[in-house]
Design a protein around this motif. Structure first.
Motif, PDB file in Angstrom:
ATOM      1  N   GLU A  12       0.830  -1.204   0.000  1.00  0.00           N
ATOM      2  CA  GLU A  12       0.000   0.000   0.000  1.00  0.00           C
ATOM      3  C   GLU A  12       0.866   1.256   0.000  1.00  0.00           C
ATOM      4  O   GLU A  12       0.579   2.227  -0.689  1.00  0.00           O
ATOM      5  CB  GLU A  12      -0.942   0.012   1.212  1.00  0.00           C
ATOM      6  N   GLU A  13       1.943   1.240   0.786  1.00  0.00           N
ATOM      7  CA  GLU A  13       2.838   2.389   0.857  1.00  0.00           C
ATOM      8  C   GLU A  13       3.557   2.579  -0.480  1.00  0.00           C
ATOM      9  O   GLU A  13       3.702   3.705  -0.954  1.00  0.00           O
ATOM     10  CB  GLU A  13       3.856   2.199   1.993  1.00  0.00           C
ATOM     11  N   LYS A  18       4.034   5.636  -5.476  1.00  0.00           N
ATOM     12  CA  LYS A  18       4.016   5.620  -6.940  1.00  0.00           C
ATOM     13  C   LYS A  18       2.958   6.599  -7.470  1.00  0.00           C
ATOM     14  O   LYS A  18       3.211   7.358  -8.405  1.00  0.00           O
ATOM     15  CB  LYS A  18       3.741   4.204  -7.438  1.00  0.00           C
ATOM     16  N   THR A  19       1.794   6.600  -6.842  1.00  0.00           N
ATOM     17  CA  THR A  19       0.718   7.512  -7.228  1.00  0.00           C
ATOM     18  C   THR A  19       1.140   8.961  -6.982  1.00  0.00           C
ATOM     19  O   THR A  19       0.911   9.835  -7.820  1.00  0.00           O
ATOM     20  CB  THR A  19      -0.567   7.192  -6.433  1.00  0.00           C
ATOM     21  N   LYS A  23       1.587  11.890  -9.791  1.00  0.00           N
ATOM     22  CA  LYS A  23       0.872  13.158  -9.659  1.00  0.00           C
ATOM     23  C   LYS A  23       1.850  14.326  -9.729  1.00  0.00           C
ATOM     24  O   LYS A  23       1.581  15.334 -10.376  1.00  0.00           O
ATOM     25  CB  LYS A  23       0.117  13.176  -8.328  1.00  0.00           C
ATOM     26  N   LYS A  24       2.986  14.179  -9.091  1.00  0.00           N
ATOM     27  CA  LYS A  24       4.008  15.226  -9.093  1.00  0.00           C
ATOM     28  C   LYS A  24       4.544  15.452 -10.511  1.00  0.00           C
ATOM     29  O   LYS A  24       4.736  16.588 -10.940  1.00  0.00           O
ATOM     30  CB  LYS A  24       5.144  14.839  -8.144  1.00  0.00           C
ATOM     31  N   LYS A  25       4.760  14.373 -11.254  1.00  0.00           N
ATOM     32  CA  LYS A  25       5.251  14.495 -12.633  1.00  0.00           C
ATOM     33  C   LYS A  25       4.217  15.179 -13.527  1.00  0.00           C
ATOM     34  O   LYS A  25       4.571  15.997 -14.381  1.00  0.00           O
ATOM     35  CB  LYS A  25       5.620  13.128 -13.205  1.00  0.00           C
ATOM     36  N   ARG A  26       2.936  14.867 -13.336  1.00  0.00           N
ATOM     37  CA  ARG A  26       1.877  15.529 -14.118  1.00  0.00           C
ATOM     38  C   ARG A  26       1.841  17.020 -13.807  1.00  0.00           C
ATOM     39  O   ARG A  26       1.713  17.849 -14.702  1.00  0.00           O
ATOM     40  CB  ARG A  26       0.505  14.896 -13.839  1.00  0.00           C
TER      41      ARG A  26
END
Length: 85
Positions: A12-13, A18-19, A23-26
Motif C-alpha cells: 500500500e505504501e 508511486k501515485t 501526480k508530481k510528474k503531471r
C-alpha cells in the motif's frame, strides 16, 4: 545506507508513493507547459512594444506594458511553484 523510513514497508505504501510521484510528474509537466506559454506571450508583447506604430500609440503602448507586467508576475509565480515541487 537507506534509513528505515525511506524504505516502503508495504504494498500500500509503495502504491501510494508511486501515485504521488505520478501526480508530481503531471503537475511538473503542466507547470512547464504554462511557463512556456507565458514566456511566448511575453516575447510577443515585447516584439509588439518594439514596433514604432505601437510605440507611438500611447494607449496601446500603455496597455501592452501593463500586460507585460502581469505576464512577468504570472511567470514568476509559475516558476516558484515549479521550483517548489
Amino acid at each position: 545506507c537507506k534509513k528505515e523510513k525511506d524504505v516502503p514497508h508495504s504494498y500500500e505504501e509503495q502504491k501510494r508513493q508511486k501515485t504521488e510521484n505520478a501526480k508530481k510528474k503531471r503537475e511538473e509537466s503542466r507547470l512547464i507547459e504554462q511557463i512556456e506559454e507565458v514566456e511566448e506571450k511575453i516575447k510577443n508583447v515585447q516584439e509588439s512594444l518594439g514596433k514604432p506604430e505601437i510605440y507611438k500609440d500611447g494607449a496601446k503602448s500603455k496597455a501592452l506594458k501593463a500586460e507585460l507586467v502581469q505576464l512577468e508576475t504570472e511567470l514568476k509565480t509559475l516558476s516558484e511553484q515549479w521550483e517548489n515541487l
